[in-house]
Design an enzyme around this catalytic site. Structure first.
Site, PDB file in Angstrom:
ATOM      1  N   HIS A   1       0.821  -1.210   0.000  1.00 57.07           N
ATOM      2  CA  HIS A   1       0.000   0.000   0.000  1.00 57.07           C
ATOM      3  C   HIS A   1       0.857   1.263   0.000  1.00 57.07           C
ATOM      4  O   HIS A   1       0.392   2.335  -0.376  1.00 57.07           O
ATOM      5  CB  HIS A   1      -1.019  -0.008   1.150  1.00 57.07           C
ATOM      6  CG  HIS A   1      -0.481   0.232   2.511  1.00 57.07           C
ATOM      7  ND1 HIS A   1      -0.229  -0.778   3.419  1.00 57.07           N
ATOM      8  CD2 HIS A   1      -0.173   1.380   3.174  1.00 57.07           C
ATOM      9  CE1 HIS A   1       0.192  -0.275   4.560  1.00 57.07           C
ATOM     10  NE2 HIS A   1       0.248   1.054   4.434  1.00 57.07           N
TER      11      HIS A   1
ATOM     12  N   ASP B   1       1.333  -7.797   2.235  1.00 58.78           N
ATOM     13  CA  ASP B   1       1.379  -6.348   1.969  1.00 58.78           C
ATOM     14  C   ASP B   1       2.822  -5.892   1.775  1.00 58.78           C
ATOM     15  O   ASP B   1       3.439  -5.306   2.665  1.00 58.78           O
ATOM     16  CB  ASP B   1       0.730  -5.611   3.147  1.00 58.78           C
ATOM     17  CG  ASP B   1       0.416  -4.146   2.823  1.00 58.78           C
ATOM     18  OD1 ASP B   1       0.890  -3.655   1.784  1.00 58.78           O
ATOM     19  OD2 ASP B   1      -0.296  -3.510   3.620  1.00 58.78           O
TER      20      ASP B   1
ATOM     21  N   SER C   1       3.974   2.206   8.431  1.00 53.79           N
ATOM     22  CA  SER C   1       3.713   1.278   7.342  1.00 53.79           C
ATOM     23  C   SER C   1       5.011   1.018   6.591  1.00 53.79           C
ATOM     24  O   SER C   1       5.697   1.944   6.170  1.00 53.79           O
ATOM     25  CB  SER C   1       2.675   1.862   6.379  1.00 53.79           C
ATOM     26  OG  SER C   1       1.412   1.913   6.975  1.00 53.79           O
TER      27      SER C   1
END
Length: 758
Positions: free
Chosen positions: A87, A223, A660
């Site tokens: 992402h 991810d 992240s």
């Protein structure tokens, strides 16, 4: 009888409840030696603080980058290979995608260097060193200086220190306030500008579970995406050139094949974005009861429209994939935050701390003079904000700026102002030409990912919500003119605006910008999108923003004083500064948790869970045929364990947005996972941490290797990496001299990869 001794003991215990919990905190790397090293080693870490952060030798910090300004990445090879979240790289993957070559759906793997895709504007920033510059920034500033003058002098000092730190170098310098401006730290940086896409799994892996599973546990998402940093011939940052070479880092993270166990030490190293752990109770109430509910309500409507149009048209799906993910991410986080704050009874806990603070202040005259008015002033300021100001601000940011046409029209305001001044002077004429050139050049990028019918629906829905949700005294003047007809409705008005505006397509925009200034002025100043945005802007700047800014500036100053008092009151407490997109270390342990009565979640998930979730009718739960085949054959290579393929795990590290892509590192400094989310029950940790509920969610490094090698067939990338298998963290390392090697069979072809053991 409740005597004084018992009372003091009770206060001490109550105050300690606000001390940093066992795994709470986002700590400054340069202060680990004095604040955290002993505790980290007690919890199982085998490294020293110097191994994590050093300016004298290579250390873990030299493998950590701020990726694209909003995420974290880690270097995992001596050839500049960079691992981050899917992402985090989503915008770049999307920019290289089209209906004909859909990298989002199909994934992408560069099988040779020439196939790696450049990404203009993407950066990767290393931290060269940190420095406490509090004395340089605040040393010559009187204590009672008015805040505006103080800030002016602070900024002047910051520029001076930055210039001194970077003179004669290619480095940059960032100086940020900590503890609301009680302290200042400088980060000297090195930013690389040639970052190329190397690999990304298909969305069915990289985004498995999609927006249904976001912020949730159990999780089964691969991810990740892979990039490579390129440098000039001197290994320094350089603009893109086909002649650039892969960057040689000072350190890259070895990847552990040993896996994780319950209770293992974990460390997250990255760039957390923003937390507000020291807010007063009134601010927490504003978030939980006013701001979050309004923003969630607006985004729920917008997401419904985007979702419907994306499902109906593959082109719209690609255009709005990154936008939808961005809107959805915060939307679901805010829902979890509200629930978490309620369950934690956060407002009551903050009020109890304030009661204790007030008692402490009342004990001495000096404290009364310094801190006596803080709490009452908080109450007064937040009462004013609750009187429609916060809602008006949130609706402007979410409903008005949430309409693409209106936010795009904002870009034309400077040109409109210049056109009104005319072309009598050469200076103004040149300024008009510069604005025209800028807007013309940026138009293709905007309209590539813009769909008029979708935005028109969003406009109608959000304008109606704004009209109903905001006190009429804050409405723009244009609303009176627009809505005066008793048969008025927003859908019909939206049709009219989008049919007549010059800003709804690239063709119309370019035609507008080619007009002579006089004609352009007429067209632009009568454009319905521009006039409406001007009216919104005028109302917001005149009625809302000044009050909102003034009160929040006052609250920032109050927070500085309040936090100064808390640190004085709790001298034995280790305070960590709020996150502010600077490099931090968080540490905790692999741990399960109980989200609700009678429910316990395990600490890891496997590929079996992906197969169990599969539902071809739901886009979030589609499973690639190749992945199912590998599962059925249990063809996991050296990455599986006991017939299972680990996918994700949870731990008690304190993380937030910006973490992240952060590496999750074990006790020996080896990569065991990549952080990508938090559990829904723990999203309130930006405001208040709860060790029983807060968990960070990470992709297991073994699943990443499995996807690259076995699924994608990109084993050449794995060969770049340093894989180690030193056994469980509780066991002695397989080799400690750095010279031992072992061999791992890669696949049925018996290809062997040498793997160094630390």
């Amino acid at each position: 009888m409740f005597n004084r001794k018992q009372f003091c003991l009770w206060v001490l215990l109550a105050i300690s409840s606000f001390s940093a919990s066992a795994d709470e905190g986002m700590w400054l790397p340069m202060l680990l030696k004095q604040l955290n090293e002993a505790d980290m080693q007690k919890k199982g870490m085998r490294l020293s603080a110097e191994d994590i952060y050093s300016i004298n030798k290579s250390s873990l910090k030299d493998a950590i980058v701020q990726f694209g300004g909003g995420c974290t990445g880690e270097i995992i090879s001596n050839q500049g290979l960079l691992l981050t979240n899917h992402h985090c790289g989503y915008g770049q993957i999307q920019s290289h995608s089209s209906v004909e070559d859909d990298l989002l759906t199909n994934g992408f793997w560069a099988m040779e260097r020439s196939q790696e895709k450049p990404n203009p504007g993407l950066t990767a920033t290393f931290i060269v060193r940190m420095e406490d510059v509090t004395k340089q920034i605040l040393g010559d500033i009187p204590a009672n200086l008015p805040e505006a003058e103080r800030e002016s002098r602070v900024q002047a000092n910051i520029k001076k220190v930055q210039a001194q730190a970077t003179a004669g170098t290619h480095y940059g310098a960032i100086i940020r306030p900590f503890f609301y401006g009680n302290e200042y730290y400088m980060y000297v940086t090195e930013t690389f500008r040639d970052i190329r896409l190397v690999g990304a799994p298909p969305e069915s892996i990289g985004k498995f579970g999609g927006d249904t599973d976001i912020w949730m546990w159990p999780r089964h998402t691969g991810d990740f995406s892979l990039f490579r940093i390129y440098a000039g011939p001197d290994n320094r940052p350089a603009d893109y050139s086909p002649n650039n070479k892969p960057f040689t880092p000072k350190h890259h993270l070895p990847i552990s094949l040993a896996g994780i166990q319950q209770g293992d030490f974990t460390m997250v190293f990255g760039f957390p974005g923003r937390t507000t752990e020291y807010l007063p109770s009134q601010a927490v109430r504003e978030i939980a009861e006013i701001s979050d509910p309004a923003k969630v309500k607006i985004r729920t409507v917008k997401l419904g429209i985007l979702d419907q149009d994306m499902k109906a048209d593959p082109k719209v799906r690609i255009q709005y994939a990154a936008k939808y993910a961005s809107v959805s991410n915060a939307h679901k986080k805010w829902i979890g935050e509200m629930r978490g704050l309620r369950k934690l009874d956060a407002i009551t806990k903050k009020q109890e701390q304030e009661r204790q603070f007030a008692q402490w202040v009342a004990q001495e005259t000096g404290r009364k003079n310094t801190y006596g008015q803080v709490l009452s002033q908080f109450e007064q300021n937040y009462s004013q904000l609750a009187n429609g100001i916060t809602l008006a601000r949130d609706y402007f940011m979410e409903a008005v700026m949430g309409v693409e046409l209106l936010s795009y029209a904002q870009n034309y305001m400077a040109l409109a102002d210049l056109l009104q001044k005319g072309t009598e002077t050469e200076e103004n004429k040149a300024a008009i030409q510069a604005q025209v050139k800028r807007l013309s050049a940026s138009a293709p990028g905007f309209f590539k990912n813009y769909n008029l019918p979708t935005d028109r629906k969003v406009f109608a829905a959000l304008m109606e919500m704004y009209q109903q949700g905001v006190d009429p005294k804050f409405h723009p003047a244009a609303f009176g003119r627009i809505t005066k007809d008793k048969n008025f409705n927003w859908t019909a008005y939206a049709n009219e605006v989008y049919a007549t505006s010059n800003l709804v397509s690239e063709e119309k925009v370019q035609a507008l910008l080619k007009l002579a200034p006089a004609a352009m002025k007429v067209k632009l100043l009568t454009d319905p999108a521009v006039t409406l945005m001007q009216s919104f802007g005028n109302s917001f700047r005149q009625q809302v923003l000044p009050v909102y800014t003034s009160l929040n500036d006052q609250n920032t100053l109050l927070n500085r004083t309040y936090l100064q008092g808390l640190r004085e009151m709790q001298k034995d407490r280790k305070f960590y500064p709020d996150a502010n997109s600077t490099l931090r270390v968080a540490y905790g342990q692999v741990d399960s948790y109980k989200p609700a009565d009678g429910v316990t979640y395990d600490y890891y998930t496997t590929l079996e869970g992906i197969i169990e979730k599969e539902d071809p009718a739901i886009v979030d739960y589609k499973v690639p045929a190749k992945l199912k085949e590998l599962y059925q054959k249990k063809d996991y290579g050296p990455y599986g364990v006991n017939g299972q393929m680990p996918v994700a795990f949870i731990a008690s590290n304190h993380t937030t947005g910006g973490n992240s892509g952060s590496p999750v590192i074990n006790a020996r400094g080896e990569l065991i996972g990549t952080n990508f989310d938090r559990n829904w029950e723990g999203t309130m940790s930006d405001i208040m941490y709860d060790p029983d509920r807060v968990r960070n969610i990470s992709m297991d490094a073994r699943y990443f290797l499995f996807i690259v090698d076995k699924f994608a067939g990109a084993g050449h990338l794995v060969k770049e990496m340093t894989l180690v298998n030193n056994g469980p963290q509780g066991a002695a390392p397989a080799a400690q001299n750095g010279k031992a090697e072992m061999k791992i069979k890669k696949d049925k072809k018996k290809t062997k990869v040498k793997v160094k053991a630390d």
